[in-house]
Design a protein around this motif. Structure first.
Motif, PDB file in Angstrom:
ATOM      1  N   CYS A   1      23.492 -34.382  21.291  1.00  0.00           N
ATOM      2  CA  CYS A   1      24.477 -33.360  20.917  1.00  0.00           C
ATOM      3  C   CYS A   1      24.832 -32.536  22.153  1.00  0.00           C
ATOM      4  CB  CYS A   1      23.880 -32.459  19.841  1.00  0.00           C
ATOM      5  SG  CYS A   1      24.914 -31.028  19.426  1.00  0.00           S
TER       6      CYS A   1
ATOM      7  N   ILE B   1      23.442 -23.285  19.817  1.00  0.00           N
ATOM      8  CA  ILE B   1      23.842 -22.765  18.511  1.00  0.00           C
ATOM      9  C   ILE B   1      22.765 -21.861  17.909  1.00  0.00           C
ATOM     10  CG2 ILE B   1      24.552 -23.419  16.154  1.00  0.00           C
ATOM     11  CD1 ILE B   1      26.571 -24.148  18.317  1.00  0.00           C
ATOM     12  N   PHE B   2      21.518 -22.099  18.323  1.00  0.00           N
ATOM     13  CA  PHE B   2      20.397 -21.325  17.791  1.00  0.00           C
ATOM     14  C   PHE B   2      19.646 -20.637  18.939  1.00  0.00           C
ATOM     15  CE2 PHE B   2      21.073 -24.831  14.781  1.00  0.00           C
ATOM     16  CZ  PHE B   2      21.218 -24.127  13.593  1.00  0.00           C
TER      17      PHE B   2
ATOM     18  N   TRP C   1      19.123 -32.656  13.527  1.00  0.00           N
ATOM     19  CA  TRP C   1      20.587 -32.708  13.366  1.00  0.00           C
ATOM     20  C   TRP C   1      21.023 -31.454  12.624  1.00  0.00           C
ATOM     21  CZ3 TRP C   1      23.713 -32.429   9.033  1.00  0.00           C
ATOM     22  CH2 TRP C   1      25.055 -32.775   9.206  1.00  0.00           C
ATOM     23  N   CYS C   2      22.249 -31.027  12.869  1.00  0.00           N
ATOM     24  CA  CYS C   2      22.870 -29.999  12.020  1.00  0.00           C
ATOM     25  C   CYS C   2      24.364 -30.266  12.004  1.00  0.00           C
ATOM     26  CB  CYS C   2      22.540 -28.587  12.512  1.00  0.00           C
ATOM     27  SG  CYS C   2      23.646 -27.960  13.794  1.00  0.00           S
TER      28      CYS C   2
ATOM     29  N   CYS D   1      20.020 -34.304  17.669  1.00  0.00           N
ATOM     30  CA  CYS D   1      20.083 -33.216  18.644  1.00  0.00           C
ATOM     31  C   CYS D   1      20.068 -33.740  20.082  1.00  0.00           C
ATOM     32  CB  CYS D   1      18.932 -32.242  18.417  1.00  0.00           C
ATOM     33  SG  CYS D   1      19.037 -31.348  16.849  1.00  0.00           S
TER      34      CYS D   1
ATOM     35  N   CYS E   1      18.760 -24.889  21.908  1.00  0.00           N
ATOM     36  CA  CYS E   1      20.094 -25.295  21.444  1.00  0.00           C
ATOM     37  C   CYS E   1      21.008 -24.079  21.535  1.00  0.00           C
ATOM     38  CB  CYS E   1      20.007 -25.798  20.003  1.00  0.00           C
ATOM     39  SG  CYS E   1      21.616 -25.897  19.187  1.00  0.00           S
TER      40      CYS E   1
HETATM   41 FE1  SF4 Z   1      23.395 -29.992  18.057  1.00  0.00          FE
HETATM   42 FE2  SF4 Z   1      22.820 -28.819  15.751  1.00  0.00          FE
HETATM   43 FE3  SF4 Z   1      20.942 -30.142  17.064  1.00  0.00          FE
HETATM   44 FE4  SF4 Z   1      21.837 -27.827  18.021  1.00  0.00          FE
HETATM   45  S1  SF4 Z   1      20.712 -28.151  16.089  1.00  0.00           S
HETATM   46  S2  SF4 Z   1      21.491 -29.700  19.185  1.00  0.00           S
HETATM   47  S3  SF4 Z   1      24.015 -27.951  17.425  1.00  0.00           S
HETATM   48  S4  SF4 Z   1      22.798 -31.021  16.169  1.00  0.00           S
END
Ligand code: SF4
Length: 97
Positions: free
Chosen positions: A61, A77-78, A88-89, A58, A75
């Protein structure tokens, strides 16, 4: 015969509604709680708080936000959640630069 006397006039006083301003009540823009691996979106994106992907976490990222020194950061994305900087995702994309 009835005799109706209109003796009394009931005067209804208009009641002023004083607008009350709830000053100082700040809405929390977003809740800031750690993202759970049980979160449906986290499951879909295979989020883990500990990356097992070499060179990808992350912290590097492009979707990570917030302070670089923080262990848990927002983040994109969330929304409203904090992800582990070491996590990580599958949405991971290397941050430019
Ligand atoms: Fe990137 Fe996923 Fe981590 Fe968000 S949760 S920072 S999208 S790797």
């Amino acid at each position: 015969m009835s005799n109706f006397n209109r003796r009394d006039f009931i005067k209804l006083s208009g009641t002023s509604l004083i607008g009350m301003t709830l000053g100082g009540v700040a809405l929390k823009a977003q809740a800031q709680e750690k993202l759970s691996t049980d979160d449906p979106t986290a499951k879909t994106l295979k989020y883990t708080p500990k990356s097992e992907v070499a060179g990808a976490e992350c912290a590097n990222c492009m979707y990570i936000q917030g302070e670089a020194s923080a262990t848990h950061r927002p983040c994109a994305i969330f929304p409203g959640k904090l992800v582990n900087a070491n996590g990580w995702c599958s949405a991971w994309v290397k941050r430019p630069g």
